[in-house]
Write a protein that holds these residues in place. Structure first.
Motif, mmCIF file in Angstrom:
data_model
loop_
_atom_site.group_PDB
_atom_site.id
_atom_site.type_symbol
_atom_site.label_atom_id
_atom_site.label_comp_id
_atom_site.label_asym_id
_atom_site.label_seq_id
_atom_site.Cartn_x
_atom_site.Cartn_y
_atom_site.Cartn_z
ATOM 1 N N ARG A 1 -20.403 1.310 16.776
ATOM 2 C CA ARG A 1 -21.752 0.783 16.978
ATOM 3 C C ARG A 1 -21.813 -0.743 17.086
ATOM 4 O O ARG A 1 -22.856 -1.333 16.933
ATOM 5 C CB ARG A 1 -22.676 1.234 15.839
ATOM 6 C CG ARG A 1 -22.865 2.738 15.750
ATOM 7 C CD ARG A 1 -23.696 3.248 16.917
ATOM 8 N NE ARG A 1 -24.021 4.654 16.737
ATOM 9 C CZ ARG A 1 -23.323 5.649 17.232
ATOM 10 N NH1 ARG A 1 -22.239 5.382 17.944
ATOM 11 N NH2 ARG A 1 -23.688 6.899 17.057
ATOM 12 N N ASP A 2 -20.680 -1.388 17.332
ATOM 13 C CA ASP A 2 -20.676 -2.834 17.508
ATOM 14 C C ASP A 2 -20.519 -3.119 18.998
ATOM 15 O O ASP A 2 -19.452 -3.490 19.476
ATOM 16 C CB ASP A 2 -19.549 -3.477 16.705
ATOM 17 C CG ASP A 2 -19.650 -4.999 16.694
ATOM 18 O OD1 ASP A 2 -20.599 -5.521 17.304
ATOM 19 O OD2 ASP A 2 -18.782 -5.650 16.079
ATOM 20 N N LEU A 3 -21.599 -2.945 19.739
ATOM 21 C CA LEU A 3 -21.533 -3.040 21.190
ATOM 22 C C LEU A 3 -21.292 -4.461 21.673
ATOM 23 O O LEU A 3 -20.944 -4.678 22.835
ATOM 24 C CB LEU A 3 -22.821 -2.473 21.794
ATOM 25 C CG LEU A 3 -23.075 -0.981 21.516
ATOM 26 C CD1 LEU A 3 -24.348 -0.525 22.204
ATOM 27 C CD2 LEU A 3 -21.899 -0.138 21.953
ATOM 28 N N ASN A 4 -21.482 -5.445 20.799
ATOM 29 C CA ASN A 4 -21.224 -6.831 21.193
ATOM 30 C C ASN A 4 -19.754 -7.052 21.525
ATOM 31 O O ASN A 4 -19.414 -7.917 22.339
ATOM 32 C CB ASN A 4 -21.656 -7.789 20.081
ATOM 33 C CG ASN A 4 -23.158 -7.817 19.889
ATOM 34 O OD1 ASN A 4 -23.911 -7.619 20.841
ATOM 35 N ND2 ASN A 4 -23.596 -8.031 18.665
ATOM 36 N N ASP A 5 -18.882 -6.274 20.891
ATOM 37 C CA ASP A 5 -17.440 -6.409 21.114
ATOM 38 C C ASP A 5 -16.883 -5.302 22.006
ATOM 39 O O ASP A 5 -15.670 -5.116 22.077
ATOM 40 C CB ASP A 5 -16.697 -6.393 19.768
ATOM 41 C CG ASP A 5 -17.073 -7.563 18.887
ATOM 42 O OD1 ASP A 5 -17.379 -8.625 19.443
ATOM 43 O OD2 ASP A 5 -17.069 -7.408 17.653
ATOM 44 N N PHE A 6 -17.774 -4.556 22.670
ATOM 45 C CA PHE A 6 -17.311 -3.380 23.400
ATOM 46 C C PHE A 6 -16.304 -3.725 24.484
ATOM 47 O O PHE A 6 -15.294 -3.040 24.635
ATOM 48 C CB PHE A 6 -18.487 -2.620 24.002
ATOM 49 C CG PHE A 6 -18.049 -1.402 24.768
ATOM 50 C CD1 PHE A 6 -17.696 -0.244 24.097
ATOM 51 C CD2 PHE A 6 -17.945 -1.429 26.149
ATOM 52 C CE1 PHE A 6 -17.266 0.874 24.794
ATOM 53 C CE2 PHE A 6 -17.517 -0.317 26.850
ATOM 54 C CZ PHE A 6 -17.177 0.837 26.163
ATOM 55 N N GLU A 7 -16.576 -4.765 25.257
ATOM 56 C CA GLU A 7 -15.681 -5.121 26.358
ATOM 57 C C GLU A 7 -14.274 -5.399 25.834
ATOM 58 O O GLU A 7 -13.277 -4.917 26.380
ATOM 59 C CB GLU A 7 -16.216 -6.358 27.087
ATOM 60 C CG GLU A 7 -17.607 -6.199 27.676
ATOM 61 C CD GLU A 7 -17.617 -5.239 28.849
ATOM 62 O OE1 GLU A 7 -16.539 -5.000 29.423
ATOM 63 O OE2 GLU A 7 -18.710 -4.750 29.198
ATOM 64 N N GLN A 8 -14.192 -6.185 24.766
ATOM 65 C CA GLN A 8 -12.889 -6.504 24.177
ATOM 66 C C GLN A 8 -12.234 -5.269 23.586
ATOM 67 O O GLN A 8 -11.025 -5.044 23.747
ATOM 68 C CB GLN A 8 -13.063 -7.570 23.098
ATOM 69 C CG GLN A 8 -11.762 -7.972 22.419
ATOM 70 C CD GLN A 8 -11.975 -9.035 21.361
ATOM 71 O OE1 GLN A 8 -12.996 -9.723 21.345
ATOM 72 N NE2 GLN A 8 -11.011 -9.166 20.462
ATOM 73 N N ASP A 9 -13.036 -4.429 22.916
ATOM 74 C CA ASP A 9 -12.490 -3.209 22.305
ATOM 75 C C ASP A 9 -11.960 -2.259 23.372
ATOM 76 O O ASP A 9 -10.930 -1.596 23.179
ATOM 77 C CB ASP A 9 -13.567 -2.509 21.472
ATOM 78 C CG ASP A 9 -13.925 -3.283 20.215
ATOM 79 O OD1 ASP A 9 -13.124 -4.151 19.817
ATOM 80 O OD2 ASP A 9 -14.991 -3.011 19.639
ATOM 81 N N LEU A 10 -12.668 -2.181 24.502
ATOM 82 C CA LEU A 10 -12.233 -1.297 25.585
ATOM 83 C C LEU A 10 -10.900 -1.760 26.147
ATOM 84 O O LEU A 10 -9.982 -0.952 26.384
ATOM 85 C CB LEU A 10 -13.300 -1.266 26.682
ATOM 86 C CG LEU A 10 -13.115 -0.237 27.797
ATOM 87 C CD1 LEU A 10 -13.145 1.173 27.241
ATOM 88 C CD2 LEU A 10 -14.191 -0.419 28.867
ATOM 89 N N GLU A 11 -10.741 -3.061 26.335
ATOM 90 C CA GLU A 11 -9.484 -3.589 26.849
ATOM 91 C C GLU A 11 -8.350 -3.411 25.840
ATOM 92 O O GLU A 11 -7.209 -3.161 26.220
ATOM 93 C CB GLU A 11 -9.643 -5.063 27.217
ATOM 94 C CG GLU A 11 -10.402 -5.297 28.511
ATOM 95 C CD GLU A 11 -9.790 -4.525 29.681
ATOM 96 O OE1 GLU A 11 -8.571 -4.678 29.926
ATOM 97 O OE2 GLU A 11 -10.526 -3.765 30.341
ATOM 98 N N THR A 12 -8.670 -3.536 24.557
ATOM 99 C CA THR A 12 -7.650 -3.303 23.522
ATOM 100 C C THR A 12 -7.159 -1.867 23.574
ATOM 101 O O THR A 12 -5.956 -1.588 23.452
ATOM 102 C CB THR A 12 -8.221 -3.603 22.125
ATOM 103 O OG1 THR A 12 -8.614 -4.977 22.060
ATOM 104 C CG2 THR A 12 -7.187 -3.323 21.038
ATOM 105 N N LEU A 13 -8.081 -0.931 23.775
ATOM 106 C CA LEU A 13 -7.707 0.476 23.891
ATOM 107 C C LEU A 13 -6.782 0.693 25.079
ATOM 108 O O LEU A 13 -5.715 1.312 24.949
ATOM 109 C CB LEU A 13 -8.953 1.337 24.030
ATOM 110 C CG LEU A 13 -8.703 2.817 24.386
ATOM 111 C CD1 LEU A 13 -7.898 3.505 23.288
ATOM 112 C CD2 LEU A 13 -10.018 3.539 24.645
#
Length: 379
Positions: free
Chosen positions: A98-110
């Protein structure tokens, strides 16, 4: 734009329909950046990927990046053998934070993690998506995926060959410690509201995830529980190491649980008293004085209320004598003491925290009214 041989091999392996391969190749020859519109353009081969319900979020990527990620985009789990893991599961794991502010970074980390597991460590797609699920019995376990990847990095440095250990939580902690890093401590699970330990006679039970050694014995240093002077300690766990920890107590057994009712104000760990054997408990005259003041009563008022001489009561508060059972019950009634352990203190113990030797450490126990600090734990 012509595909490289290795890129064409990826398309051959993961896009089985010739027409779908042709459409994708045609699309990539005309676009340097591949957007989500490519999936409906490809057709039926990509229907499992293209979600119209909004649960999946895709970001445009370069052509080279898209090709590298084709194995993840187009993988479908074999449900006939009860496989359920796929890319959507792990992206859902990101969204659960639920921390959508970091979603872009989290997606790339995945994606970066998946690419390294597949291309560098040469782990097949099915194992990549299924292993974290089989370890936990739950979907969308992105943290487990990252722990596994970190385990592989450390294992490589330590020349450990095992890629998919039977119990990741055990092997991961081993490599963390060998690399001079802190292991993961698995705290007790709340059984009922505010209940972390159950008692049946001298047998105490706690629930949670319990790392075990090869003999099946619990590795207590990795569990959020400290036990002193137990007659016996054992576990009953399933293949995922979830289950029950048992402690058979004697007259000098003490049990503490880590962070059962929350951490300290500064975020540090708190060890709560779950059980203290009678022989380790002493009357706490300082607690008696503190509770009397809390209730805004004088020594004379308390003495009168329980039918004792004020001088007798004063000796209890000074620590020269202790009240007998009858007076203790009367004190608890008058001073609104709901548990006997509110006016008892614990004998000192040797105590270790995560393998580190500390000069002193405060154990905290939680009562209905406030937090009480026990005596320093000396080494």
């Amino acid at each position: 734009m012509t595909l490289k041989e290795e890129e064409y091999d990826i398309l051959q392996n993961y896009i089985t329909d010739k027409e779908a391969r042709y459409r994708l190749t045609d699309y990539m020859s005309r676009h340097d950046v591949i957007g989500q519109e490519v999936f409906p353009y490809i057709g039926e081969e990509a229907k499992h990927f293209y979600k119209t319900d909004g649960r999946f979020v895709y970001r445009p990527v370069t052509r080279d990046t898209f090709v590298k990620r084709i194995p993840f985009y187009f993988y479908e789990p074999d449900t006939s053998v009860h496989n359920i893991g796929d890319l959507h599961q792990y992206i859902h794991g990101i969204l659960e934070k639920r921390d959508l502010n970091d979603f872009e970074q989290d997606l790339e980390t995945l994606y970066s993690t998946l690419e390294k597991l597949f291309y560098y460590y040469k782990i097949d797609i099915e194992t990549i998506f299924e292993y974290p699920i089989k370890q936990t019995g739950r979907c969308s376990q992105i943290d487990v995926l990252y722990n596994w990847f970190h385990y592989l990095q450390l294992a490589e440095e330590l020349n450990i060959q095992e890629r998919t250990p039977a119990h990741l939580i055990v092997d991961y902690n081993y490599v963390l410690e060998k690399s001079n890093l802190y292991p993961i401590i698995y705290d007790l699970r709340e059984q009922y509201i505010g209940d972390y330990i159950r008692r049946s006679g001298n047998l105490f039970s706690m629930q949670g995830i319990f790392p075990c050694d090869e003999k099946g014995d619990p590795i207590l240093k990795w569990i959020g529980v400290k036990v002193k002077n137990a007659a016996k300690i054992w576990v009953n766990v399933d293949s995922k190491l979830k289950g029950t920890l048992y402690v058979e107590a004697n007259h000098e057994t003490a049990i503490w649980g880590r962070n059962c009712w929350g951490r300290d104000d500064d975020g540090s760990d708190v060890w709560y008293e779950l059980y203290i054997a009678p022989m380790l408990m002493e009357f706490d005259h300082e607690a008696l004085k503190s509770i009397r003041k809390r209730e805004k009563l004088t020594q004379q008022q308390v003495a009168n209320s329980i039918g004792a001489a004020v001088r007798t009561y004063q000796k209890w508060e000074s620590g020269h004598t202790t009240p007998d059972c009858q007076y203790l019950l009367r004190l608890m009634n008058v001073l609104d003491i709901r548990e006997a352990k509110e006016i008892t203190k614990t004998t000192n113990f040797l105590f270790f925290v995560q393998g580190d030797l500390l000069s002193s450490f405060y154990l905290i126990r939680k009562f209905p009214k406030k937090l009480y600090y026990l005596s320093d734990i000396q080494y």
